[in-house]
Design a protein around this motif. Structure first.
Motif, PDB file in Angstrom:
ATOM      1  N   UNK A  66       0.849  -1.186   0.000  1.00  0.00           N
ATOM      2  CA  UNK A  66       0.000   0.000   0.000  1.00  0.00           C
ATOM      3  C   UNK A  66       0.890   1.243   0.000  1.00  0.00           C
ATOM      4  N   UNK A  67       0.669   2.212  -0.877  1.00  0.00           N
ATOM      5  CA  UNK A  67       1.493   3.425  -0.865  1.00  0.00           C
ATOM      6  C   UNK A  67       1.400   4.157   0.469  1.00  0.00           C
ATOM      7  N   UNK A  68       2.550   4.516   1.006  1.00  0.00           N
ATOM      8  CA  UNK A  68       2.636   5.295   2.239  1.00  0.00           C
ATOM      9  C   UNK A  68       3.165   6.669   1.857  1.00  0.00           C
ATOM     10  N   UNK A  69       2.319   7.674   1.925  1.00  0.00           N
ATOM     11  CA  UNK A  69       2.651   8.980   1.358  1.00  0.00           C
ATOM     12  C   UNK A  69       3.360   9.884   2.370  1.00  0.00           C
ATOM     13  N   UNK A  70       4.510   9.445   2.852  1.00  0.00           N
ATOM     14  CA  UNK A  70       5.314  10.297   3.711  1.00  0.00           C
ATOM     15  C   UNK A  70       6.350  11.018   2.856  1.00  0.00           C
ATOM     16  N   UNK A  71       6.657  12.241   3.247  1.00  0.00           N
ATOM     17  CA  UNK A  71       7.622  13.063   2.523  1.00  0.00           C
ATOM     18  C   UNK A  71       9.005  12.905   3.149  1.00  0.00           C
ATOM     19  N   UNK A  72      10.060  13.341   2.454  1.00  0.00           N
ATOM     20  CA  UNK A  72      11.403  13.280   3.057  1.00  0.00           C
ATOM     21  C   UNK A  72      11.476  14.018   4.391  1.00  0.00           C
ATOM     22  N   UNK A  73      10.728  15.112   4.529  1.00  0.00           N
ATOM     23  CA  UNK A  73      10.738  15.861   5.782  1.00  0.00           C
ATOM     24  C   UNK A  73      10.080  15.063   6.906  1.00  0.00           C
ATOM     25  N   UNK A  74       9.044  14.319   6.576  1.00  0.00           N
ATOM     26  CA  UNK A  74       8.350  13.529   7.592  1.00  0.00           C
ATOM     27  C   UNK A  74       9.151  12.307   8.031  1.00  0.00           C
ATOM     28  N   UNK A  75      10.019  11.817   7.166  1.00  0.00           N
ATOM     29  CA  UNK A  75      10.839  10.663   7.525  1.00  0.00           C
ATOM     30  C   UNK A  75      11.669  10.955   8.770  1.00  0.00           C
ATOM     31  N   UNK A  76      12.132  12.192   8.923  1.00  0.00           N
ATOM     32  CA  UNK A  76      12.984  12.559  10.053  1.00  0.00           C
ATOM     33  C   UNK A  76      12.285  12.415  11.402  1.00  0.00           C
ATOM     34  N   UNK A  77      10.945  12.307  11.391  1.00  0.00           N
ATOM     35  CA  UNK A  77      10.193  12.144  12.636  1.00  0.00           C
ATOM     36  C   UNK A  77       9.376  10.854  12.634  1.00  0.00           C
ATOM     37  N   UNK A  78       9.695   9.931  11.730  1.00  0.00           N
ATOM     38  CA  UNK A  78       8.870   8.745  11.558  1.00  0.00           C
ATOM     39  C   UNK A  78       9.418   7.574  12.370  1.00  0.00           C
TER      40      UNK A  78
END
Length: 451
Positions: A66-78
């Motif tokens: 399933x596509x997970x629509x996180x951005x590069x900026x959100x990865x830093x807090x994921x």
């Protein structure tokens, strides 16, 4: 269809979070089936049988993520799923669960650090951690194709396809939006497939193939920068699993036959996962201090005893197993994740289970994981956390010590089922900060020569 998915991903980068969620709700409804975090260990979707042919088979072979629509900026807090693989009674088994394909190659806030460490170790140690035998080359190519296709479908905003050529005739070009690197995988390949894989996924990869002459499974390729112990791939490559697992407790008596049966029956559509763990007081990836040798760390015990007890971590080795449909190779992934004991102190029975295992687990396992080296130092700290749980009413003296119902995950995972997937999992402990990076203080100048 794939072209439309990539186009949508590019547009979604420009949308607000609210509107993006609305779009994704429609997208999921008509494109992919989603699953909740609680369901992941017990659920797998039916897929068709593997087919022969050139190139990775995609929809015709395995469950689609399933596509997970996180951005590069959100990865830093994921934050990734919180593993708690503590069980009692504690015994040696395969302990496997069905793998939700969405979590084959996970993303989290440590991604950049793991990718950077992979590069450093690959360039410094070479074949000690990365190697492929001639009989493993076809599987390495197939694995590269599978990893790429998985990452661009699971994380469309993090891995963008610049050229979507056919794998069998052209190849692809992908931009990693987190590292900002463009990976040119057009044919003929300009780098080894294992290098491309190491620039995309933070997991370690072992590639195993069956030798039809003797019926044994051999390690034919590996990209393993983070073994945790002091062994190198150069000591394992080309050997069969029986030889590789010689030092593993109870392998001959309890695990060997189970593994052989599993490998024989394993199909491409039946991926599984499991986790093991040990304790260390650092977050180094190639060789943890707990497995250092005297010639590299002569004052190891003094270093250990001088470390703040709140800095001790449980290193969880999160592992998956799946079969490649074309080469028939078995792919074993391993990903080390660190959890401080302090961040788990309010989770029911966790300190009690850890102490029980450290002192009363099977002797061979205690020795194999070097638990005796740390347990006396940790014991007063664990006792204080156990008493704290009693004072807070989390447990009582009568609470039975046993594997928790949420095993192998933290008890609070179920509380996140209604939250948007791209927010990750939120630890409710006041001792935990989502922005805290355990690897932030990583200093390569302090590494031992074998790290």
């Amino acid at each position: 269809m794939i072209e439309l998915v990539f186009l949508s991903a590019g547009v979604l980068l420009l949308l607000s979070t609210q509107f993006r969620n609305q779009i994704m709700a429609i997208f999921k409804r008509f494109s992919f089936a989603s699953s909740s975090p609680v369901e992941e260990k017990a659920k797998s979707s039916p897929v068709s049988e593997a087919k022969n042919g050139k190139g990775y088979m995609g929809n015709d072979t395995i469950q689609e993520p399933t596509p997970l629509m996180i951005t590069p900026e959100e990865v830093a807090m994921y934050d990734d799923r919180p593993w708690r693989p503590f069980r009692w009674p504690y015994h040696q088994t395969m302990s496997i669960f069905k793998l939700d394909i969405n979590h084959w190659l996970d993303m989290d806030k440590y991604y950049q650090h793991y990718i950077d460490e992979k590069k450093r170790i690959r360039l410094k140690f070479g074949k000690q951690n990365f190697d492929c035998l001639p009989e493993g080359k076809d599987a390495c190519v197939e694995l590269m194709e599978m990893v790429v296709d998985h990452m661009v479908k699971r994380y469309p905003l993090l891995f963008v396809v610049l050229k979507n050529g056919d794998w069998a005739t052209e190849g692809k070009i992908v931009r990693n939006e987190v590292t900002k690197e463009i990976l040119d995988m057009t044919l003929p390949l300009k780098q080894d497939p294992l290098v491309f894989i190491s620039k995309l996924a933070k997991e370690d990869f072992y590639i195993v193939k069956k030798n039809e002459k003797d019926g044994l499974h051999y390690l034919v390729a590996a990209a393993v920068p983070f073994p945790g112990g002091s062994f190198g791939i150069d000591q394992k490559i080309g050997r069969n699993l029986d030889v590789i697992h010689t030092d593993v407790p109870y392998y001959e008596t309890k695990l060997k036959r189970s593994m052989e049966r599993w490998f024989e029956k394993m199909r491409p559509e039946d991926p599984v996962e499991r986790a093991s763990w040990y304790i260390t007081w650092d977050t180094m990836l190639k060789v943890n201090n707990i497995y250092q040798r005297p010639e590299f760390k002569p004052n190891l015990e003094a270093d250990m005893k001088g470390t703040d007890l709140r800095e001790f971590n449980v290193r969880v080795e999160r592992q998956t197993l799946r079969r490649l449909p074309r080469s028939n190779a078995i792919i074993f992934t391993n990903h080390p994740v660190f959890y401080s004991i302090d961040e788990m102190k309010d989770e029911p029975m966790v300190p009690s289970l850890i102490k029980k295992i450290l002192y009363e687990g099977p002797e061979d396992i205690l020795k194999y994981k070097n638990f005796a080296f740390v347990r006396d130092h940790l014991s007063p700290y664990l006792d204080s956390l156990i008493q704290r749980q009693k004072d807070l009413g989390i447990i009582t003296d009568e609470t039975p010590l046993k594997t928790q119902p949420s095993y192998p995950f933290a008890y609070w995972v179920k509380d996140d089922t209604s939250k948007n997937d791209f927010q990750g999992w939120n630890n409710p402990s006041p001792s935990y900060s989502k922005a805290h990076m355990k690897t932030a203080g990583f200093d390569t100048a302090k590494l031992a020569p074998n790290e």
